[in-house]
Write an enzyme that holds these catalytic residues in place. Structure first.
Site, PDB file in Angstrom:
ATOM      1  N   GLU A  50       0.837  -1.219   0.000  1.00 35.17           N
ATOM      2  CA  GLU A  50       0.000   0.000   0.000  1.00 35.17           C
ATOM      3  C   GLU A  50       0.868   1.263   0.000  1.00 35.17           C
ATOM      4  O   GLU A  50       0.559   2.252   0.671  1.00 35.17           O
ATOM      5  CB  GLU A  50      -0.968  -0.035   1.191  1.00 35.17           C
ATOM      6  CG  GLU A  50      -2.171   0.906   1.075  1.00 35.17           C
ATOM      7  CD  GLU A  50      -2.900   0.812  -0.253  1.00 35.17           C
ATOM      8  OE1 GLU A  50      -3.240  -0.315  -0.654  1.00 35.17           O
ATOM      9  OE2 GLU A  50      -3.129   1.853  -0.879  1.00 35.17           O
TER      10      GLU A  50
HETATM   11  C1  LIG Z   1       2.361  -9.810   0.617  1.00 36.66           C
HETATM   12  C2  LIG Z   1       2.118  -8.760  -0.406  1.00 36.66           C
HETATM   13  C3  LIG Z   1       0.836  -8.409  -0.753  1.00 36.66           C
HETATM   14  C4  LIG Z   1       0.601  -7.465  -1.740  1.00 36.66           C
HETATM   15  N1  LIG Z   1      -0.685  -7.191  -2.145  1.00 36.66           N
HETATM   16  C5  LIG Z   1      -0.888  -6.446  -3.251  1.00 36.66           C
HETATM   17  C6  LIG Z   1      -2.190  -6.328  -3.855  1.00 36.66           C
HETATM   18  O1  LIG Z   1      -3.165  -6.856  -3.323  1.00 36.66           O
HETATM   19  N2  LIG Z   1      -2.315  -5.631  -4.999  1.00 36.66           N
HETATM   20  C7  LIG Z   1      -1.262  -5.032  -5.612  1.00 36.66           C
HETATM   21  O2  LIG Z   1      -1.447  -4.442  -6.663  1.00 36.66           O
HETATM   22  N3  LIG Z   1      -0.013  -5.100  -5.079  1.00 36.66           N
HETATM   23  C8  LIG Z   1       0.193  -5.807  -3.925  1.00 36.66           C
HETATM   24  N4  LIG Z   1       1.457  -5.908  -3.389  1.00 36.66           N
HETATM   25  C9  LIG Z   1       2.554  -5.192  -4.020  1.00 36.66           C
HETATM   26  C10 LIG Z   1       3.075  -4.041  -3.147  1.00 36.66           C
HETATM   27  O3  LIG Z   1       2.146  -3.002  -3.120  1.00 36.66           O
HETATM   28  C11 LIG Z   1       4.438  -3.652  -3.695  1.00 36.66           C
HETATM   29  O4  LIG Z   1       5.336  -4.689  -3.330  1.00 36.66           O
HETATM   30  C12 LIG Z   1       4.917  -2.324  -3.155  1.00 36.66           C
HETATM   31  O5  LIG Z   1       4.163  -1.290  -3.716  1.00 36.66           O
HETATM   32  C13 LIG Z   1       6.381  -2.063  -3.447  1.00 36.66           C
HETATM   33  O6  LIG Z   1       6.691  -2.287  -4.797  1.00 36.66           O
HETATM   34  P1  LIG Z   1       7.942  -3.218  -5.174  1.00 36.66           P
HETATM   35  O7  LIG Z   1       7.791  -4.490  -4.419  1.00 36.66           O
HETATM   36  O8  LIG Z   1       8.037  -3.294  -6.633  1.00 36.66           O
HETATM   37  O9  LIG Z   1       9.171  -2.466  -4.566  1.00 36.66           O
HETATM   38  P2  LIG Z   1      10.009  -1.320  -5.313  1.00 36.66           P
HETATM   39  O10 LIG Z   1       9.078  -0.309  -5.876  1.00 36.66           O
HETATM   40  O11 LIG Z   1      10.993  -1.954  -6.229  1.00 36.66           O
HETATM   41  O12 LIG Z   1      10.774  -0.663  -4.093  1.00 36.66           O
HETATM   42  C14 LIG Z   1      12.006  -1.163  -3.563  1.00 36.66           C
HETATM   43  C15 LIG Z   1      12.571  -0.133  -2.588  1.00 36.66           C
HETATM   44  O13 LIG Z   1      12.871   1.086  -3.290  1.00 36.66           O
HETATM   45  C16 LIG Z   1      12.193   2.175  -2.718  1.00 36.66           C
HETATM   46  N5  LIG Z   1      11.755   3.088  -3.762  1.00 36.66           N
HETATM   47  C17 LIG Z   1      11.126   2.784  -4.923  1.00 36.66           C
HETATM   48  N6  LIG Z   1      10.875   3.892  -5.618  1.00 36.66           N
HETATM   49  C18 LIG Z   1      11.339   4.925  -4.904  1.00 36.66           C
HETATM   50  C19 LIG Z   1      11.357   6.336  -5.079  1.00 36.66           C
HETATM   51  N7  LIG Z   1      10.812   6.927  -6.145  1.00 36.66           N
HETATM   52  N8  LIG Z   1      11.926   7.087  -4.116  1.00 36.66           N
HETATM   53  C20 LIG Z   1      12.456   6.539  -3.015  1.00 36.66           C
HETATM   54  N9  LIG Z   1      12.454   5.212  -2.794  1.00 36.66           N
HETATM   55  C21 LIG Z   1      11.898   4.412  -3.711  1.00 36.66           C
HETATM   56  C22 LIG Z   1      11.001   1.574  -1.974  1.00 36.66           C
HETATM   57  O14 LIG Z   1      10.558   2.407  -0.898  1.00 36.66           O
HETATM   58  C23 LIG Z   1      11.587   0.258  -1.487  1.00 36.66           C
HETATM   59  O15 LIG Z   1      12.268   0.432  -0.284  1.00 36.66           O
HETATM   60  C24 LIG Z   1       1.693  -6.823  -2.362  1.00 36.66           C
HETATM   61  C25 LIG Z   1       3.012  -7.160  -1.995  1.00 36.66           C
HETATM   62  C26 LIG Z   1       3.225  -8.125  -1.051  1.00 36.66           C
HETATM   63  C27 LIG Z   1       4.644  -8.505  -0.714  1.00 36.66           C
END
Ligand SMILES: Cc1cc2nc3c(=O)[nH]c(=O)nc-3n(C[C@H](O)[C@H](O)[C@H](O)COP(=O)(O)OP(=O)(O)OC[C@H]3O[C@@H](n4cnc5c(N)ncnc54)[C@H](O)[C@@H]3O)c2cc1C
Length: 596
Positions: free
Chosen positions: A439
């Site tokens: 989220e």
């Molecule tokens: C158990 C689980 C349930 C989930 N449920 C859902 C769901 O129901 N529906 C759905 O659509 N998604 C869902 N997600 C996805 C979740 O919302 C994403 O994992 C989350 O938004 C982070 O994206 P990412 O994993 O690609 O991490 P990334 O975006 O790759 O981030 C990696 C790191 O980089 C940092 N970062 C990235 N961009 C920036 C920036 N611009 N500035 C500073 N820091 C940055 C982040 O804060 C983080 O620390 C779920 C994930 C999990 C693990």
């Protein structure tokens, strides 16, 4: 060893009655039934249900987990089926939806209190209803009459569940990078194709149908977030008479194996030309997401409190069973309960104080949501919306970070027994860890706070909040010596926050990297201060009740002491956070990447 859950109904009603203003909410259109007697009775009843029906499924969810059959079906633990059927029959999931949509029409403030107890009882289980809530809101705010008629009743009742389907392998925090395609069909529907990952409750066996709210791009859509549209993609298409028709063209390819929330199926979904129904207009999907985001982020923030609360109860009970060492003052021949050691008390009081501060902050944010949506006057709605917008990143990130830290403390209170799975406290720690990630990661929340929320109304929103916090000084002064440490340390924290806000305003525009480097400590500083302000108000309310001879004396005195503990031993952290906020980004980038 206790792994039971005792709903903290007295603490919850204290906040609802004395920090938020339930009486005023009950005067708003649509909330006529929200009188204190009804609400208190409902919370007692809901608490009993969560403790007796849902809480016993928590451990089973963790050990059995959700299971993919290798094809496309997902089985939840057997105990979930019975619990979910009872949950739907009980109507607890629907109490905060409008009566016109089949809900009980109580304020979201009350819905959040029920959600707290549901989430404490079983966080993995609670995610099904929570995601359904987002789908309901999408339909309520943006769906057509026909879409509402087709899906709303059954989602509100919980007979069907909903999901939010955004994330793709290349599109996480950067939702605008998503690539799933939506090609228009001749009949006005769309063919959805793409791979989505991490979809919570994306497939399961608890409901007859699952209504997925999917983000995808139509042909010729502009790049980035401006070209995203939202589609309803039901697992089973719904016939005009409401019966279920064909299975839609997508499947759950696999399940993720996760650190925690094992009972919540996290699904990789392949859409293969699935039939989708456009919500609202093309390319407006991100705007629609934003209307749901506040309440979804509030619900995730609540997970921090809910898990911390349950872990705290377990630690408190363990500390009254475990005998180890001899406390100062104990007889030479005696061994003491660990709860007699100051360091264990420190851990328990830290958990208790943060839990109470989080509850105030979260419930006040829910109250703002209710006013923003139901107040009559435009000015009242706008002011409440602004307050909610300002507090939401803190509600989400401060509370979920604390959720991880407090469950870690609860584990620490158990010593080695906390690290082994048998006590069950390790599950809370593992479950809590996801909430700072999904989220919108907490890093993204901090950026949202400094880059979008502080500049609201040219800084007027944060200035007003600081003004309200500073105004409590006179009230605390009148309260006399008993609350002197609260007055002193809250004053210092508000000064630290003010200095941090001024620094952000002065440096942010010219040196954005410096501001971004300080965003996370800023959010922590602000959460800590606002939490202290709310607990100061709780202490004042408790004092007044004591003066009137109302309420349970010991309970109210503990509220005052907890607020003093927070002020004396947690609030001073703001003094250390301020230089972290203002340190700038230089040191972060000086070390070359190959030396990191
Ligand atoms: C158990 C689980 C349930 C989930 N449920 C859902 C769901 O129901 N529906 C759905 O659509 N998604 C869902 N997600 C996805 C979740 O919302 C994403 O994992 C989350 O938004 C982070 O994206 P990412 O994993 O690609 O991490 P990334 O975006 O790759 O981030 C990696 C790191 O980089 C940092 N970062 C990235 N961009 C920036 C920036 N611009 N500035 C500073 N820091 C940055 C982040 O804060 C983080 O620390 C779920 C994930 C999990 C693990």
């Amino acid at each position: 060893m206790s792994t039971t859950y005792t709903p903290p109904v007295r603490d919850i009603t204290f906040v609802i009655d004395h920090i938020t203003d339930l009486g005023s909410l009950a005067n708003l259109d649509g909330f006529e039934h929200a009188d204190p007697e009804t609400v208190h009775g409902a919370l007692e009843e809901a608490g009993r249900f969560m403790a007796e029906v849902i809480a016993p499924t928590n451990r089973i969810g963790d050990t059995v987990g959700a299971i993919h059959d290798g094809d496309a079906a997902v089985a939840t633990p057997e105990a979930f089926k019975d619990a979910y059927a009872k949950f739907v029959a009980s109507g607890w999931g629907a109490i905060a939806y409008p009566a016109a949509a089949g809900g009980a029409g109580l304020p979201w403030l009350v819905g959040l209190a029920v959600q707290e107890m549901l989430t404490s009882a079983n966080m993995a289980f609670s995610l099904g209803p929570m995601l359904t809530q987002s789908a309901v809101e999408a339909l309520l705010f943006h769906g057509s009459d026909e879409q509402r008629a087709t899906y709303l009743d059954k989602l509100v009742s919980g007979e069907w569940t909903g999901t939010m389907v955004l994330t793709e392998p290349e599109a996480g925090s950067d939702v605008g990078a998503l690539r799933s395609k939506a090609l228009p069909n001749d009949d006005g529907t769309y063919a959805i194709t793409g791979t989505k990952i991490f979809i919570t409750w994306g497939e399961h066996d608890l409901a007859d149908n699952i209504i997925h709210m999917v983000l995808a791009r139509t042909p010729d859509a502009p790049p980035g977030t401006k070209g995203i549209s939202m589609f309803i993609v039901p697992k089973f298409l719904v016939n005009p008479d409401g019966s279920l028709g064909d299975r839609n063209a997508f499947k759950a390819a696999s399940l993720e194996h996760k650190l925690g929330i094992h009972g919540s199926p996290t699904v990789v979904m392949n859409f293969e030309g699935a039939t989708g129904f456009l919500v609202g207009e093309e390319n407006q999907g991100m705007r629609y997401m934003f209307t749901m985001m506040n309440s979804a982020r509030l619900s995730v923030g609540l997970e921090g409190l809910a898990i911390s609360q349950r872990a705290y109860q377990q630690a408190r009970d363990y500390a009254q069973e475990r005998v180890q060492g001899r406390a100062i003052g104990a007889a030479k021949t005696e061994h003491s309960l660990i709860i007699e050691h100051p360091d264990v008390r420190r851990m328990l009081m830290t958990m208790k104080a943060y839990n109470e501060a989080m509850r105030c902050l979260l419930y006040a944010t829910a109250e703002a949501f209710d006013i923003a949506n139901n107040a009559e006057g435009e000015a009242a709605r706008a002011a409440a919306q602004e307050y909610m917008d300002l507090l939401t990143p803190i509600a989400k990130a401060w509370c979920t970070d604390l959720g991880v830290e407090m469950t870690s403390l609860a584990l620490q209170v158990h010593g080695g027994m906390g690290y082994v799975e048998e006590t069950g406290v390790a599950q809370h720690y593992r479950d809590a860890r996801i909430a700072p990630i999904y989220e919108g990661t907490n890093g993204i929340q901090a950026i949202d706070l400094i880059a979008r929320k502080l500049p609201m109304r040219d800084g007027g929103a944060i200035r007003d909040l600081i003004g309200r916090m500073a105004a409590l000084d006179a009230v605390l002064d009148e309260a006399g010596d008993g609350l002197a440490s609260i007055r002193r340390n809250l004053g210092a924290a508000v000064s630290d926050l003010t200095a941090a806000v001024v620094w952000m305003a002065e440096h942010g525009p010219a040196r954005p990297n410096d501001a971004l480097a300080g965003a996370t400590p800023f959010l922590r500083l602000m959460g800590t201060t606002v939490g202290g302000w709310y607990l100061a108000r709780a202490a004042l309310a408790a004092r007044e009740l004591l003066a009137r001879g109302e309420g349970d004396r010991a309970f109210l005195e503990a509220k005052i002491t907890t607020a003093r503990f927070y002020a004396e031993q947690l609030l001073p952290q703001t003094a250390g956070l301020l230089p972290m906020v203002t340190a700038g980004a230089d040191r972060l980038f000086e070390v070359p990447i190959n030396q990191l």
